[in-house]
Design a protein around this motif. Structure first.
Motif: not given
Length: 218
Positions: A6, A9, A46-50, A54-55, A92, A95
């Motif tokens: 991973s 962060v 917030l931008r999420t992977e789902e 991308y986070a 980018r 988290a």
């Protein structure tokens, strides 16, 4: 099958370059430091992977009247329930943050290394000696080629190849300086004192992120 590692962060802040000064270290030595007003920043969204693939976190910095924003952006601030801000930049890899959360300069600690990104000072049209650090020609024996370009390649092509280093516009470009050490954190005034120089003019917007450099100290 090897497990994919991973990504680390990332943490970051938006700030404003205030100027440079000097700081005495405990051992009596003197360090040149850049003073940056780091934050406070609010997490707009917030931008999420789902949802986005991308986070990331969208950070807002610098108060501004709502009438100066476009209607879509003003609606985002109203939906988030936070005060309008002049600058919004995406961080980018962030988290563990919550929408509406306030980030201050103490997200960084003294002794930590950071990378600072900003727009460098514009220097207008410059020659190759200053722009590309070319050597000058001889000044003796009647030489007329002191700071001129000289040959720029073969004549058979009947054109100038792309990428040839020539005179032209210099500066006013996105620039990042890596591995600056945080010498002091002033939470009361939201100030970071960074060892070394930071790109950009006084008052310019800067992005401060945790450094990609692995070695500690500078």
């Amino acid at each position: 099958m090897a497990k994919k590692k991973s990504a680390p962060v990332k943490k970051g802040l938006l700030g404003r370059k205030l100027g440079m000064t000097q700081l005495f270290n405990p051992d009596g030595t003197l360090s040149a430091v850049t003073v940056v007003e780091a934050g406070p920043c609010r997490v707009l969204d917030l931008r999420t992977e789902e949802k986005d693939g991308y986070a990331a976190a969208r950070l807002a910095f610098g108060p501004v009247p709502a009438r100066r924003l476009s209607k879509p952006l003003a609606g985002e601030f109203k939906k988030a329930g936070i005060e309008p801000a002049r600058q919004v930049i995406e961080l980018r890899g962030a988290a563990g943050l919550q929408a509406g959360e306030e980030l201050r300069c103490d997200v960084f600690a003294e002794g930590e290394l950071v990378d600072v990104t900003s727009s460098s000072k514009g220097k207008g049209f410059q020659g190759m000696v200053k722009r590309h650090r070319f050597s000058r020609g001889p000044e003796s024996h009647g030489s007329m080629n002191v700071r001129q370009p000289g040959s720029i390649g073969a004549t058979d092509a009947a054109r100038v190849f792309k990428g040839v280093k020539m005179a032209g516009h210099m500066g006013a470009a996105r620039t990042t300086v890596q591995g600056l050490k945080v010498l002091r954190v002033d939470r009361d005034r939201n100030l970071l004192l960074l060892h070394g120089s930071v790109p950009g003019a006084y008052g310019s917007l800067v992005m401060i992120r945790g450094s990609v450099k692995q070695k500690a100290g500078r």
